[in-house]
Design a protein around this motif. Sequence first.
Motif, PDB file in Angstrom:
ATOM      1  N   VAL A   1       0.841  -1.200   0.000  1.00 43.96           N
ATOM      2  CA  VAL A   1       0.000   0.000   0.000  1.00 43.96           C
ATOM      3  C   VAL A   1       0.876   1.250   0.000  1.00 43.96           C
ATOM      4  O   VAL A   1       0.642   2.194  -0.755  1.00 43.96           O
ATOM      5  N   PHE A   2       1.906   1.259   0.829  1.00 47.27           N
ATOM      6  CA  PHE A   2       2.816   2.400   0.896  1.00 47.27           C
ATOM      7  C   PHE A   2       3.466   2.655  -0.471  1.00 47.27           C
ATOM      8  O   PHE A   2       3.530   3.795  -0.933  1.00 47.27           O
ATOM      9  N   GLU A   3       3.942   1.591  -1.119  1.00 44.73           N
ATOM     10  CA  GLU A   3       4.567   1.752  -2.433  1.00 44.73           C
ATOM     11  C   GLU A   3       3.570   2.298  -3.449  1.00 44.73           C
ATOM     12  O   GLU A   3       3.890   3.191  -4.238  1.00 44.73           O
ATOM     13  N   ARG A   4       2.349   1.785  -3.434  1.00 44.50           N
ATOM     14  CA  ARG A   4       1.334   2.238  -4.381  1.00 44.50           C
ATOM     15  C   ARG A   4       0.988   3.707  -4.157  1.00 44.50           C
ATOM     16  O   ARG A   4       0.924   4.493  -5.098  1.00 44.50           O
ATOM     17  N   VAL A   5       0.804   4.086  -2.893  1.00 43.33           N
ATOM     18  CA  VAL A   5       0.464   5.481  -2.582  1.00 43.33           C
ATOM     19  C   VAL A   5       1.636   6.395  -2.930  1.00 43.33           C
ATOM     20  O   VAL A   5       1.436   7.482  -3.473  1.00 43.33           O
ATOM     21  N   SER A   6       2.857   5.954  -2.658  1.00 39.22           N
ATOM     22  CA  SER A   6       4.032   6.758  -2.994  1.00 39.22           C
ATOM     23  C   SER A   6       4.118   6.996  -4.498  1.00 39.22           C
ATOM     24  O   SER A   6       4.418   8.098  -4.946  1.00 39.22           O
TER      25      SER A   6
ATOM     26  N   ALA B   1       3.838  10.605  -6.335  1.00 36.40           N
ATOM     27  CA  ALA B   1       4.895  11.055  -7.247  1.00 36.40           C
ATOM     28  C   ALA B   1       4.303  11.428  -8.603  1.00 36.40           C
ATOM     29  O   ALA B   1       4.681  12.446  -9.191  1.00 36.40           O
ATOM     30  N   ASP B   2       3.361  10.622  -9.082  1.00 31.11           N
ATOM     31  CA  ASP B   2       2.706  10.937 -10.359  1.00 31.11           C
ATOM     32  C   ASP B   2       1.919  12.236 -10.267  1.00 31.11           C
ATOM     33  O   ASP B   2       1.950  13.064 -11.183  1.00 31.11           O
ATOM     34  N   GLU B   3       1.196  12.425  -9.142  1.00 27.37           N
ATOM     35  CA  GLU B   3       0.420  13.650  -8.965  1.00 27.37           C
ATOM     36  C   GLU B   3       1.327  14.872  -8.903  1.00 27.37           C
ATOM     37  O   GLU B   3       1.039  15.900  -9.514  1.00 27.37           O
ATOM     38  N   ARG B   4       2.430  14.762  -8.176  1.00 26.45           N
ATOM     39  CA  ARG B   4       3.366  15.888  -8.071  1.00 26.45           C
ATOM     40  C   ARG B   4       3.958  16.220  -9.425  1.00 26.45           C
ATOM     41  O   ARG B   4       4.123  17.375  -9.771  1.00 26.45           O
ATOM     42  N   ALA B   5       4.285  15.192 -10.184  1.00 28.94           N
ATOM     43  CA  ALA B   5       4.879  15.417 -11.498  1.00 28.94           C
ATOM     44  C   ALA B   5       3.885  16.097 -12.433  1.00 28.94           C
ATOM     45  O   ALA B   5       4.262  16.934 -13.240  1.00 28.94           O
ATOM     46  N   SER B   6       2.607  15.761 -12.271  1.00 29.78           N
ATOM     47  CA  SER B   6       1.609  16.346 -13.168  1.00 29.78           C
ATOM     48  C   SER B   6       1.177  17.745 -12.729  1.00 29.78           C
ATOM     49  O   SER B   6       0.648  18.508 -13.523  1.00 29.78           O
ATOM     50  N   THR B   7       1.396  18.108 -11.448  1.00 27.45           N
ATOM     51  CA  THR B   7       0.974  19.426 -10.982  1.00 27.45           C
ATOM     52  C   THR B   7       2.052  20.480 -11.097  1.00 27.45           C
ATOM     53  O   THR B   7       1.783  21.649 -10.900  1.00 27.45           O
TER      54      THR B   7
END
Length: 151
Positions: free
Chosen positions: A44-49, A53-59
């Motif tokens: 779960v931690f890996e998936r959320v991380s 990371a994807d959200e930060r990269a897209s924002t």
Amino acid sequence: MLDPELLERITARRVELNELEEQLVKQLAEVRAERDELAVAERVFERVSEQLADERASTVPAPGQVGGRAVMLIPYREPGVEETMLPPDYQRILAAVRQAGGPVMTRQVGEMLGVDVSVRSKLEPLRGKLVRLTDRGWLRKMPDGQFTTRL
């Protein structure tokens, strides 16, 4: 013929070992259950991380285009990005906030920079620049609206 005392000791020892076995089986089950829970938590931690990371990269806003070249007037504060890379007016704002030595309101920064603080329309662009510096990590905005430098 077997000695009754020896037979009693053997029986008592067998009972002790059976009880110990039950305790160990219970402990082993608890250890396996906790290990399984940790494995799930790790996934779960890996998936959320990855999602974060994807959200930060897209924002992260894409830099603007000037003359066909990518530029970002106010870069994010990161290792290797110096304050001197900011436009001069933003450098002056940072210097004024730093010089204040503590949290300051937009009006105080305006006074230090020589802005006519009696006219609200003169302060709003300055507030926008302070907020932009905050968004890019150069300043920190306090809950009461004051700005301060980042450590």
